[in-house]
Scaffold this motif. Structure first.
Motif, short mmCIF file in Angstrom:
data_model
loop_
_atom_site.label_atom_id
_atom_site.label_comp_id
_atom_site.label_asym_id
_atom_site.label_seq_id
_atom_site.Cartn_x
_atom_site.Cartn_y
_atom_site.Cartn_z
N ALA A 113 -48.51 1.28 36.51
CA ALA A 113 -47.96 2.05 35.35
C ALA A 113 -49.17 2.90 35.03
O ALA A 113 -48.79 4.16 34.72
CB ALA A 113 -47.69 1.07 34.19
N ALA A 114 -50.49 2.50 35.16
CA ALA A 114 -51.47 3.50 34.65
C ALA A 114 -51.40 4.82 35.73
O ALA A 114 -51.84 5.90 35.13
CB ALA A 114 -52.83 2.52 34.79
N VAL A 115 -51.25 4.35 37.12
CA VAL A 115 -51.65 5.40 37.95
C VAL A 115 -50.38 6.28 37.58
O VAL A 115 -50.50 7.43 37.90
CB VAL A 115 -51.42 5.01 39.41
N LEU A 116 -49.14 5.82 37.65
CA LEU A 116 -48.02 6.52 37.44
C LEU A 116 -48.33 7.64 36.11
O LEU A 116 -47.98 8.99 36.24
CB LEU A 116 -46.61 5.95 37.37
N ALA A 117 -48.76 7.02 35.11
CA ALA A 117 -48.82 7.77 33.82
C ALA A 117 -49.90 8.88 34.00
O ALA A 117 -49.99 9.74 33.15
CB ALA A 117 -49.41 6.88 32.75
N ALA A 118 -50.72 8.79 34.93
CA ALA A 118 -51.90 9.69 35.14
C ALA A 118 -51.45 10.77 36.21
O ALA A 118 -52.15 11.84 36.18
CB ALA A 118 -53.29 9.23 35.73
N ALA A 119 -50.15 10.70 36.81
CA ALA A 119 -49.94 11.68 37.59
C ALA A 119 -48.37 11.93 37.51
O ALA A 119 -47.48 11.46 37.95
CB ALA A 119 -49.90 11.04 39.01
N PRO A 120 -48.04 12.98 36.67
CA PRO A 120 -46.76 13.14 36.07
C PRO A 120 -45.73 13.54 37.31
O PRO A 120 -44.36 13.08 37.19
CB PRO A 120 -46.77 14.30 35.05
N ASP A 121 -46.34 14.35 38.36
CA ASP A 121 -45.37 14.68 39.35
C ASP A 121 -44.66 13.39 40.14
O ASP A 121 -43.58 13.26 40.46
CB ASP A 121 -45.90 15.74 40.16
N ILE A 122 -45.78 12.61 40.47
CA ILE A 122 -45.64 11.46 41.31
C ILE A 122 -44.52 10.41 40.40
O ILE A 122 -43.66 9.64 40.97
CB ILE A 122 -46.62 10.75 41.64
N ALA A 123 -44.90 10.50 39.21
CA ALA A 123 -44.05 9.56 38.11
C ALA A 123 -42.64 10.21 38.13
O ALA A 123 -41.68 9.24 38.03
CB ALA A 123 -44.64 9.57 36.86
N ASP A 124 -42.60 11.46 38.02
CA ASP A 124 -41.48 12.20 38.03
C ASP A 124 -40.39 11.69 39.15
O ASP A 124 -39.16 11.34 39.25
CB ASP A 124 -41.18 13.52 38.07
N LEU A 125 -41.02 11.62 40.42
CA LEU A 125 -40.54 11.33 41.70
C LEU A 125 -39.96 9.71 41.57
O LEU A 125 -38.77 9.17 41.98
CB LEU A 125 -41.30 11.49 42.98
N PHE A 126 -40.79 8.85 41.12
CA PHE A 126 -40.56 7.60 40.97
C PHE A 126 -39.54 7.14 39.95
O PHE A 126 -38.66 6.56 40.30
CB PHE A 126 -41.89 6.84 40.58
N ASP A 127 -39.37 7.91 38.89
CA ASP A 127 -38.28 7.98 38.07
C ASP A 127 -37.01 8.25 38.50
O ASP A 127 -35.79 7.56 38.52
CB ASP A 127 -38.36 8.89 36.79
N ALA A 128 -36.99 9.46 39.29
CA ALA A 128 -35.61 9.93 39.90
C ALA A 128 -35.23 8.90 41.20
O ALA A 128 -33.95 8.84 41.39
CB ALA A 128 -35.96 11.25 40.65
N ALA A 129 -36.33 8.37 41.96
CA ALA A 129 -35.72 7.37 42.91
C ALA A 129 -35.32 6.13 42.13
O ALA A 129 -34.25 5.50 42.69
CB ALA A 129 -37.13 6.91 43.74
N VAL A 130 -35.84 5.54 41.02
CA VAL A 130 -35.45 4.58 40.43
C VAL A 130 -33.83 4.52 40.10
O VAL A 130 -32.66 3.86 40.12
CB VAL A 130 -36.11 4.06 39.48
N SER A 131 -33.79 6.10 39.45
CA SER A 131 -32.27 6.41 38.96
C SER A 131 -31.33 6.52 40.15
O SER A 131 -30.36 6.14 39.98
CB SER A 131 -32.34 7.85 38.33
N ALA A 132 -31.88 6.93 41.24
CA ALA A 132 -31.02 6.83 42.45
C ALA A 132 -30.65 5.33 43.17
O ALA A 132 -30.25 5.45 44.16
CB ALA A 132 -31.58 7.82 43.47
N GLY A 133 -31.24 4.55 42.44
CA GLY A 133 -30.94 3.09 42.86
C GLY A 133 -32.03 2.49 43.72
O GLY A 133 -32.03 1.29 43.88
N ALA A 134 -33.39 3.07 43.61
CA ALA A 134 -34.24 2.48 44.64
C ALA A 134 -34.96 1.32 43.67
O ALA A 134 -34.94 1.11 42.44
CB ALA A 134 -35.47 3.37 44.57
N ASP A 135 -35.63 0.37 44.46
CA ASP A 135 -36.05 -0.93 43.81
C ASP A 135 -37.47 -0.40 42.93
O ASP A 135 -38.24 0.05 43.67
CB ASP A 135 -36.44 -1.85 44.84
N VAL A 136 -37.74 -1.10 41.88
CA VAL A 136 -38.74 -0.48 40.93
C VAL A 136 -40.01 -1.15 41.50
O VAL A 136 -41.00 -0.17 41.70
CB VAL A 136 -38.66 -1.36 39.53
N ARG A 137 -40.15 -2.27 42.12
CA ARG A 137 -41.49 -2.78 42.75
C ARG A 137 -41.87 -2.09 44.08
O ARG A 137 -42.84 -1.46 44.23
CB ARG A 137 -41.39 -4.31 42.90
#
Lengths: 482, 96
Positions: free
Chosen positions: A322-346
């Motif tokens: 969570a800390a790494v993601l919060a420091a890198a907005p572009d990567i976190a946005d990709l993560f969010d979109a992937a999770v919304s598309a059904g990707a496993d969170v972990r």
């Protein structure tokens, strides 16, 4: 430092990444040939008139709002007068008693210990030119002469002044890091400390634990990394305690942090230097940020790092990820979109903060220079959870996707990485291995779990690594009778 | 309130070298100016909005658009000394 308490406040300068400078149309670029981006305004030639850049005002309003500041409906520019070769007008246009943002706060967390750091003010000003000192190892003292480059002169500069609320070098470092994350999330600056687009000055004093009065403070300049910030403050605290314990007073002065020496050295005493003869900038009319402008800025703010960390915690993302993601907005946005598309969170968390970050770093690339899409991560995730791809192979497939070799399905097929999901094929491979290694299998039957790994390994070898090891070991166990 | 002005300090801050006679002359002139300001300051201003600029205007901004910079040869031509595309200036601080 037992018996002593440190009191630290930090002034942070942030260069805004606008297209043009604060008061003229010269471009804002880093690393251009010296003196190639200047004009009469940023060279301070007589008669030149400054006109503020509206985008820079938007930028500082975003920063002030993100730091929970009050926005001044009415604010003005002042001239700060001093003489220095990199300041061609002999004054810097800045703000004085009526800054555009004031009275905010930011919450920081050091090893689970949360504290709220007050923000005194956030004001708008212009950067100075840059000087290079020739001779004496590049130090200003005693240098032969100096060379001045005015490309940076007039770049929009935001100064963020904290209250003296910090109590340790670790807190100071985390405060600097959190400011960097917030400003990066806002997209108004690249906040690169090594290029000087974010810089810190620290005001440091010490007092006996329990004292209410502040001690005499010193200011440490030239701190250009978070690590240096922590080290410089730690060193200065120790130096001041040493001075006081030897019965001497701390002298109010400006000190220079030397990364090489690992120490601060005297730059100048404060006695005469503080009279800047501020007066209203007559060339600029006041700024008025009414309620509707303030509301527009507030509504346009992106999700900030603290909110992101809290949301990820709720999603079950581990603290470090969570800390790494919060420091890198572009990567976190990709993560969010992937999770919304059904990707496993972990799995997605591991991939984007592990393989992806390493890939970007290794090639010094930005995320948008890669071919990865949120749907790719969702597909990759489904392949792993469906047993068609091993976790190890998934990392290799991700590398191919990043390189632009195609979708995960295409990359896995092209590199022959798909696992055998056909139960019959695995069954016959297991049966063959049992036949070949009857002794080992007999031991397994007797309950000797140590041979299980060996047998699984043999099946994996026989299938070219494409069987699902979990499935193989289950099958071996059930054949051994439980 | 009597005006007490340290004219030597004012001159030093502005990097203006003044002789004894000048210190006295300009000191007297500045004192007269400040006395005039004192008179204005004595006026009752309750309920009057402070004026930060004589023009009744706010937010005179420009859009964030890049315009042409000056050619370097041109700006350096005005400098007393240059080196490698930089303005060259004398030593800033003596060794401590």
């Amino acid at each position: 430092m037992s018996g002593w308490e440190a009191v630290v406040g930090i002034e942070t300068h942030v260069e805004l990444q606008t297209a043009s400078k604060m008061f003229c149309g010269c471009p804002v670029v880093f690393g251009a040939e010296p003196n190639t981006t200047t004009c009469p305004v940023c060279l301070g030639l007589p008669g030149a008139m400054p006109v503020p850049n509206e985008e820079a005002i938007e930028g500082i309003l975003r920063i002030g709002t993100a730091l929970d500041c009050e926005i001044a409906e009415h604010s003005v520019f002042h001239r700060k007068n001093y003489f220095y070769p990199d300041l061609p007008k002999n004054y810097q246009i800045s703000q004085y008693d009526v800054p555009i943002c004031h009275d905010g706060s930011v919450e920081i967390d050091v090893d689970g210990d949360a504290s709220v750091i007050g923000i005194t003010r956030v004001h708008m000003e212009e950067d100075t030119g840059k000087s290079i000192h020739v001779g004496e190892g590049g130090r200003i003292h005693g240098a032969e002469h100096s060379l001045v480059d005015f490309n940076r002169s007039g770049v929009p500069l935001v100064e963020i002044v904290s209250e003296p609320d910090l109590r340790s070098p670790e807190q100071a470092r985390e405060y600097g890091a959190e400011l960097q994350r917030i400003v990066r999330a806002l997209g108004v600056s690249d906040v690169r400390l090594e290029e000087g687009s974010m810089r810190f000055d620290a005001n440091i004093s010490v007092r006996r634990a329990g004292d209410v009065e502040y001690g005499t403070r010193t200011e440490v300049k030239n701190v250009n990394s978070l690590r240096s910030l922590q080290r410089a403050i730690a060193h200065e605290i120790e130096r001041q305690i040493g001075v006081l314990e030897s019965g001497e007073p701390v002298v109010q002065e400006t000190r220079h942090w030397s990364e090489d020496l690992g120490a601060t050295t005297l730059m100048r005493s404060k006695e005469e230097s503080e009279d800047y003869r501020y007066f209203l900038e007559p060339d600029l009319v006041p700024m008025r940020v009414d309620a509707s402008w303030q509301a527009r800025v507030r509504e346009a703010l992106p999700e900030l790092p603290a909110a992101r960390r809290a949301r990820y915690k709720g999603l079950g993302v581990d603290r470090r990820t969570a800390a790494v993601l919060a420091a890198a907005p572009d990567i976190a946005d990709l993560f969010d979109a992937a999770v919304s598309a059904g990707a496993d969170v972990r799995l997605s968390g591991i991939w984007v903060t592990g393989e992806l970050v390493a890939y970007l770093r290794a090639g010094d690339r930005a995320l948008d220079e890669t071919a990865v899409e949120p749907d790719h991560l969702a597909e990759l995730s489904a392949m792993v959870t469906g047993g068609r791809l091993s976790a190890t192979a998934a990392k290799e497939v991700l590398g191919g996707v990043l390189d632009g070799d195609g979708s995960p399905g295409e990359v896995a097929a092209a590199r022959d990485l798909l696992q055998i999901t056909d139960a019959g094929a695995i069954e016959s491979a297991v049966a063959a291995v049992i036949g070949e290694h009857a002794d080992a299998f007999a031991k397994l039957r007797e309950g000797d779990e140590k041979v299980l790994g060996f047998l699984v390994g043999q099946v994996m070898r026989a299938t070219g690594g494409k069987a699902d090891p979990r499935q193989v070991s289950e099958l071996l166990r059930s054949k051994a009778g439980g | 309130m009597p005006i007490d002005i340290d004219i030597a300090k004012v001159a030093r801050l502005a990097r203006i070298a003044l002789g004894e006679e000048e210190l006295e002359r300009y000191g007297a002139q500045l004192t007269a100016i400040l006395e005039a300001a004192e008179q204005v300051q004595a006026l009752p201003t309750e309920g009057v909005e402070p004026t930060s600029h004589p023009l009744p205007s706010t937010n005179a901004f420009r859009p964030d658009v890049v315009t042409a910079s000056l050619p370097r040869v041109e700006i350096l031509a005005a400098a007393p000394e240059t080196e490698d595309g930089y303005f060259k200036v004398p030593r800033i601080l003596e060794a401590p």
